[in-house]
Scaffold this active site. Sequence first.
Site, PDB file in Angstrom:
ATOM      1  N   ASP A  10      41.995 -25.092 -63.122  1.00 39.34           N
ATOM      2  CA  ASP A  10      42.976 -24.005 -63.158  1.00 39.34           C
ATOM      3  C   ASP A  10      42.936 -23.233 -64.472  1.00 39.34           C
ATOM      4  O   ASP A  10      43.531 -22.171 -64.585  1.00 39.34           O
ATOM      5  CB  ASP A  10      44.385 -24.553 -62.901  1.00 39.34           C
ATOM      6  N   MET A  55      44.254 -32.381 -63.349  1.00 45.24           N
ATOM      7  CA  MET A  55      45.566 -31.759 -63.571  1.00 45.24           C
ATOM      8  C   MET A  55      45.556 -30.302 -63.143  1.00 45.24           C
ATOM      9  O   MET A  55      45.017 -29.449 -63.848  1.00 45.24           O
ATOM     10  CB  MET A  55      45.895 -31.814 -65.070  1.00 45.24           C
ATOM     11  N   GLU A 373      -6.359 -45.087 -18.134  1.00 40.13           N
ATOM     12  CA  GLU A 373      -6.965 -46.421 -18.192  1.00 40.13           C
ATOM     13  C   GLU A 373      -8.324 -46.348 -18.879  1.00 40.13           C
ATOM     14  O   GLU A 373      -9.239 -47.073 -18.556  1.00 40.13           O
ATOM     15  CB  GLU A 373      -7.076 -47.047 -16.796  1.00 40.13           C
TER      16      GLU A 373
HETATM   17  P1  GH3 Z   1     -12.865 -45.689 -11.293  1.00 42.75           P
HETATM   18  O1  GH3 Z   1     -13.494 -47.005 -11.107  1.00 42.75           O
HETATM   19  O2  GH3 Z   1     -13.688 -44.586 -10.734  1.00 42.75           O
HETATM   20  O3  GH3 Z   1     -12.508 -45.457 -12.709  1.00 42.75           O
HETATM   21  O4  GH3 Z   1     -11.531 -45.712 -10.431  1.00 42.75           O
HETATM   22  P2  GH3 Z   1     -10.080 -45.626 -10.964  1.00 42.75           P
HETATM   23  O5  GH3 Z   1      -9.147 -45.850  -9.829  1.00 42.75           O
HETATM   24  O6  GH3 Z   1      -9.907 -46.547 -12.119  1.00 42.75           O
HETATM   25  O7  GH3 Z   1     -10.004 -44.173 -11.539  1.00 42.75           O
HETATM   26  P3  GH3 Z   1      -9.081 -42.959 -11.262  1.00 42.75           P
HETATM   27  O8  GH3 Z   1      -9.364 -42.009 -12.390  1.00 42.75           O
HETATM   28  O9  GH3 Z   1      -9.231 -42.449  -9.866  1.00 42.75           O
HETATM   29  O10 GH3 Z   1      -7.587 -43.496 -11.373  1.00 42.75           O
HETATM   30  C1  GH3 Z   1      -7.056 -43.892 -12.588  1.00 42.75           C
HETATM   31  C2  GH3 Z   1      -5.689 -44.426 -12.312  1.00 42.75           C
HETATM   32  O11 GH3 Z   1      -5.051 -44.879 -13.493  1.00 42.75           O
HETATM   33  C3  GH3 Z   1      -4.776 -43.398 -11.716  1.00 42.75           C
HETATM   34  C4  GH3 Z   1      -3.542 -43.432 -12.551  1.00 42.75           C
HETATM   35  O12 GH3 Z   1      -2.388 -43.500 -11.781  1.00 42.75           O
HETATM   36  C5  GH3 Z   1      -3.677 -44.711 -13.341  1.00 42.75           C
HETATM   37  N1  GH3 Z   1      -3.022 -44.598 -14.616  1.00 42.75           N
HETATM   38  C6  GH3 Z   1      -3.260 -43.729 -15.612  1.00 42.75           C
HETATM   39  N2  GH3 Z   1      -2.418 -43.955 -16.650  1.00 42.75           N
HETATM   40  C7  GH3 Z   1      -1.611 -44.976 -16.297  1.00 42.75           C
HETATM   41  C8  GH3 Z   1      -0.529 -45.650 -16.930  1.00 42.75           C
HETATM   42  O13 GH3 Z   1      -0.123 -45.363 -18.076  1.00 42.75           O
HETATM   43  N3  GH3 Z   1       0.067 -46.670 -16.272  1.00 42.75           N
HETATM   44  C9  GH3 Z   1      -0.365 -47.028 -15.015  1.00 42.75           C
HETATM   45  N4  GH3 Z   1       0.265 -48.034 -14.422  1.00 42.75           N
HETATM   46  N5  GH3 Z   1      -1.365 -46.388 -14.393  1.00 42.75           N
HETATM   47  C10 GH3 Z   1      -1.984 -45.386 -15.000  1.00 42.75           C
HETATM   48 MG    MG Z   2     -11.009 -46.132 -13.848  1.00 41.61          MG
HETATM   49 MG    MG Z   3     -10.472 -42.944 -15.306  1.00 43.26          MG
END
Ligand code: GH3
Ligand code: MG
Ligand code: MG
Length: 457
Positions: A10, A55, A373
């Site tokens: 102040d 204050m 995969e």
């Molecule tokens: P290939 O012998 O010719 O590789 O046959 P494949 O069936 O392994 O190959 P494809 O590419 O036709 O299919 C791959 C599959 O993987 C399809 C998809 O749903 C599955 N996939 C991909 N990512 C994931 C995942 O994070 N979790 C699960 N559970 N499945 C997955």
């Molecule tokens: Mg495969």
């Molecule tokens: Mg594949």
Amino acid sequence: MPARVLVVDDIPVNVRLLEAKLMAEYYDVITAENGFEALDVAASENPDIILLDVMMPGLDGFEVCRRLKDNEQTTHIPVVMVTALDQQSDRVKGLSAGADDFLTKPVDDVALFARIKSLVRVKMLSDELRLRHVSGQDFGVGGDSALDDPSILENANILVVEDRPLHAKKIAEDLGKTHCVQLEENADEALFKLKNGFFDLAVVSLSLQQRDALRLCSHIRSLEETRHLPILILVEDGERDRLIRGLEMGVNDYVMRPIDPNEMTARVNTQIKRKRYQDRLRDEFHTSLEAAVKDQLTGLYNRRYLSNHLGKLLERAREENSHVSCLIIDMDFFKNVNDQYGHDVGDEVLREFGQRLANNVREMDLACRYGGEEFVLVLPDTDISFAYMIAERLRQEIADEPFVVSTGKLNLNLTISIGVTASLSDGDTAESFLKRADEALYSAKRDGRNRVVATAA
Ligand code: GH3
Ligand code: MG
Ligand code: MG
């Protein structure tokens, strides 16, 4: 960005005096002449710290502080009460009103800037955490735990370094009311304990009889393990030069003797908060860094990390005249697993596969989930025949060992196909390198699956 300080007093002369000091150090200064104005300005301007006179007519400093701390918009702004000299009762009242620290009039420059620096740092850290928390929630990660929660001060460990038993005992008593305190009279021993223990703060008497306390402080600052540990020093009246040297070498704050326990506690708490906010930030940084480079399902590195890293590995191999090899691995007929047992079982298999892959690699190898995969394994310093051998061993192991999923209820026989390649000595980009491996994988699939194909470069 310079910190913004709100000065509340102040008496216009007092305001101008503080303003001049702060502006000389490049702080951004805003002012208020009474309590009501202070509350308005604090809410609208969001200063980084408030220097609050006690204050004042109308609303006095205590009441202003209480209202600031009660208001959600201003509760996180640190408040320093500016009290008349030796008004012990003011300090107690200030603390119970929520003040973070005290300065006595006439305000000493060293004290002023030491306090502002510590408190502004605390505020910036907690602002940063709050911000990350908000953006974390936007992405659906991170909890919603309150950041200004009082638990930030819980179970704090303090090492007090003082070799005069009576002084040591008194400090331990004062700080022991709210924190876990250990006493140490020997400076070497203290350094050892700080290095190997889990302390939140070192309180060091600047007047150690056996050793130079400043040397201890400088050691604490230079050791890797204690670099971030806050240090608070206890200073006798005639030690001003040494105090300044201490602050210059990174001591975080100080308390003058004779010690006012309230003041010491306020300063100790500020340092502990700062340390813990900083630790939390560092932890969150590591977690988010990890989330950015790792695949969530398998814990392996993700594709983004591979893309960033592979180029560097190839370049280094070229410089060192060595080879990098790589395996692209794809599960055979994986779609069937999903179709037959469901996506969750598919996920379980992928996780288990990631685990097996990780178990099969060396420290220097880079295992990553390339997508779905498909997995990639990068092997530095490895030629193609060795890479082929590793691929063949992995293929065999997968084919021989069924995947045990659904908590033991299912045994799945699965196979993988692998494409292998090695880097070219006359230059390979990450793309051309992976493309070659992918072509090899394609051949392996075409030739009947459950096999390894290597492309000679
Ligand atoms: P290939 O012998 O010719 O590789 O046959 P494949 O069936 O392994 O190959 P494809 O590419 O036709 O299919 C791959 C599959 O993987 C399809 C998809 O749903 C599955 N996939 C991909 N990512 C994931 C995942 O994070 N979790 C699960 N559970 N499945 C997955
Ligand atoms: Mg495969
Ligand atoms: Mg594949």
